[in-house]
Design a protein around this motif. Structure first.
Motif, short mmCIF file in Angstrom:
data_model
loop_
_atom_site.label_atom_id
_atom_site.label_comp_id
_atom_site.label_asym_id
_atom_site.label_seq_id
_atom_site.Cartn_x
_atom_site.Cartn_y
_atom_site.Cartn_z
N GLY A 46 0.80 -1.22 0.00
CA GLY A 46 0.00 0.00 0.00
C GLY A 46 0.83 1.26 0.00
O GLY A 46 1.60 1.51 -0.91
N VAL A 47 0.69 2.08 1.05
CA VAL A 47 1.31 3.40 1.12
C VAL A 47 2.67 3.32 1.79
O VAL A 47 2.83 2.73 2.84
CB VAL A 47 0.40 4.38 1.90
CG1 VAL A 47 1.02 5.75 1.93
CG2 VAL A 47 -0.98 4.42 1.28
N VAL A 48 3.68 3.92 1.15
CA VAL A 48 5.04 3.92 1.69
C VAL A 48 5.53 5.35 1.77
O VAL A 48 5.41 6.11 0.81
CB VAL A 48 5.99 3.09 0.81
CG1 VAL A 48 7.42 3.20 1.30
CG2 VAL A 48 5.55 1.64 0.78
N ASP A 49 6.10 5.74 2.92
CA ASP A 49 6.60 7.10 3.12
C ASP A 49 7.95 7.00 3.82
O ASP A 49 8.03 6.53 4.96
CB ASP A 49 5.60 7.88 3.97
CG ASP A 49 5.83 9.39 3.89
OD1 ASP A 49 6.93 9.79 3.46
OD2 ASP A 49 4.92 10.15 4.26
N VAL A 50 9.04 7.42 3.13
CA VAL A 50 10.39 7.24 3.67
C VAL A 50 11.14 8.57 3.63
O VAL A 50 11.11 9.27 2.61
CB VAL A 50 11.19 6.20 2.86
CG1 VAL A 50 12.57 6.01 3.46
CG2 VAL A 50 10.44 4.88 2.80
N ASP A 51 11.81 8.90 4.72
CA ASP A 51 12.66 10.09 4.78
C ASP A 51 14.07 9.65 5.17
O ASP A 51 14.31 9.18 6.28
CB ASP A 51 12.11 11.09 5.80
CG ASP A 51 12.82 12.44 5.74
OD1 ASP A 51 13.92 12.51 5.15
OD2 ASP A 51 12.28 13.42 6.27
#
Length: 402
Positions: A46-51
């Motif tokens: 689904g949703v992936v958010d990487v910093d």
């Protein structure tokens, strides 16, 4: 220091866990375990958010909607966009809202970019509609400061940032930013080199209606596809149009230029033709492999050269460049078309063997190859290039524009 990050889940694990615990407390039938498994399945694709933050990072991210910020440092970012995923109906409203917010942000960023031609198809899917490829992004990638390497396999909005970046996107929009960048794509895309001496390689059977701009700097652009728009920008640029994939998918005899305007490709230009413009500076335009193009030249564009364009292509001259204000002269193997008032020129290299394009003035007047050669003092009978595709022949030259 190098940081390795592999991410397939969202950043809302704590919130999701609390939601799972709340549901389990209310649920005495044992379905909470099944819900947990389905929720994990949803997050895995689904949703992936990487910093990445500061430092030299290696980031591998996979999901339907992916957002990656490499941050400062020389980062390596690999993004894999999975096919559109329909989550189980047991997934909580919180998770659905998070996915929709990510999609909204990606789409909003996309609609703010110049050259947008998407038609609202679902993200992550490439399709043809009305002669355009959908470019609604499934991933948003920012390299940040540093010399970054970005590779994606889906529809992407990518920004290299400052530094000498290498960006390989399948489709979507790529901004090189400041630095000497290398940008490649395989399918419909908007590519912007930005400031610096950039290399842009745009090619593929599905490379349709792509818009390419080198920006400021001495750029090299090699493009192959159907209905492309290529602009060198400011600087001494080299543009090569390869005809390998130009006519794989035929389109009407119009294209969209780098300003977003529909351009009639002119007399003699064939279906699938590209729109080329060197921009300001002394540019070299080369046409190979039987490619065809409408080559735009405007007052102030400098001293350009053209090689390989026969009468299947057309040189379109902008406002202010009149027939009466144009001189034609053969210089050795080359044919020079000069505009003294605009302090510019277009030189056709090796014209007798490589070809002379149709010439079209803003007034609508056209010149075929034989007429242009005669005006330059050459011998039209010695013209060897293939001119069988020319659709319109010029009338005899007059002392004034039509």
């Amino acid at each position: 220091m190098s940081n390795d990050i592999s991410e397939q889940t969202t950043s809302t694990a704590a919130a999701a866990q609390s939601t799972h615990q709340h549901d389990k407390a209310k649920d005495k039938s044992g379905t909470a375990d099944a819900f947990s498994k389905m929720l994990d399945d949803f997050r895995s694709s689904g949703v992936v958010d990487v910093d990445g933050g500061e430092g030299d990072d290696v980031i591998n991210a996979k999901g339907v909607f992916v957002r990656v910020n490499g941050g400062a440092g020389d980062d390596v970012i690999n993004v894999e966009s999975t096919p559109q995923y329909r989550p189980p109906h047991h997934v909580t409203l919180h998770d659905i809202q998070h996915m929709r917010e990510m999609q909204r942000q990606l789409t909003a960023c996309h609609h703010e970019t110049p050259g947008h031609q998407g038609f609202g198809m679902r993200p992550g899917v490439i399709g043809i509609g009305g002669g355009h490829m959908d470019r609604t992004p499934a991933s948003l990638v920012s390299g940040g400061d540093g010399n970054d390497t970005i590779t994606t396999n889906g529809v992407t909005l990518a920004r290299g940032g400052s530094g000498d970046d290498v960006m390989d996107i399948m489709s979507g929009t790529a901004y090189g930013g400041t630095g000497n960048d290398t940008i490649t794509n395989m399918a419909s895309a908007d590519l912007y080199g930005g400031a610096g001496d950039d290399i842009i390689l745009s090619s593929g059977m599905m490379n349709i209606n792509s818009n390419i701009s080198g920006g400021a700097g001495d750029d090299e652009i090699i493009a192959s596809g159907s209905q492309l728009s290529v602009e060198g920008g400011t600087g001494n640029d080299k543009i090569t149009l390869d005809g390998e994939h130009q006519h794989d998918l035929l389109r009407p005899n119009v294209a969209i230029d780098h300003h977003g305007h529909h351009v009639h490709l002119g007399h003699g230009a064939e279906s699938g033709s590209a729109v080329l413009s060197g921009g300001m500076g002394d540019d070299a335009i080369t046409i190979t492999n039987e490619a065809t193009a409408a080559i735009e030249y405007f007052a102030g564009d400098g001293h350009d050269t053209i090689s390989g364009a026969n009468e299947a292509s057309v040189l379109k001259l902008g406002q202010g460049l009149t027939f009466d204000g144009t001189t034609f002269v053969v210089e050795g193997d080359n044919l020079a078309i000069s505009f003294p008032d605009a302090e510019g020129s277009v030189t056709i290299l090796d014209y007798a063997t490589q070809g002379v394009p149709m010439i079209e003035f803003a007034s609508g007047r056209t010149l075929d190859a034989s007429t242009t050669i005669a005006l330059a003092g050459g011998n039209p009978d010695a013209y060897q290039a293939d001119d069988t595709s020319a659709a319109v022949k010029s009338s005899a030259p007059s002392d004034h524009d039509d």
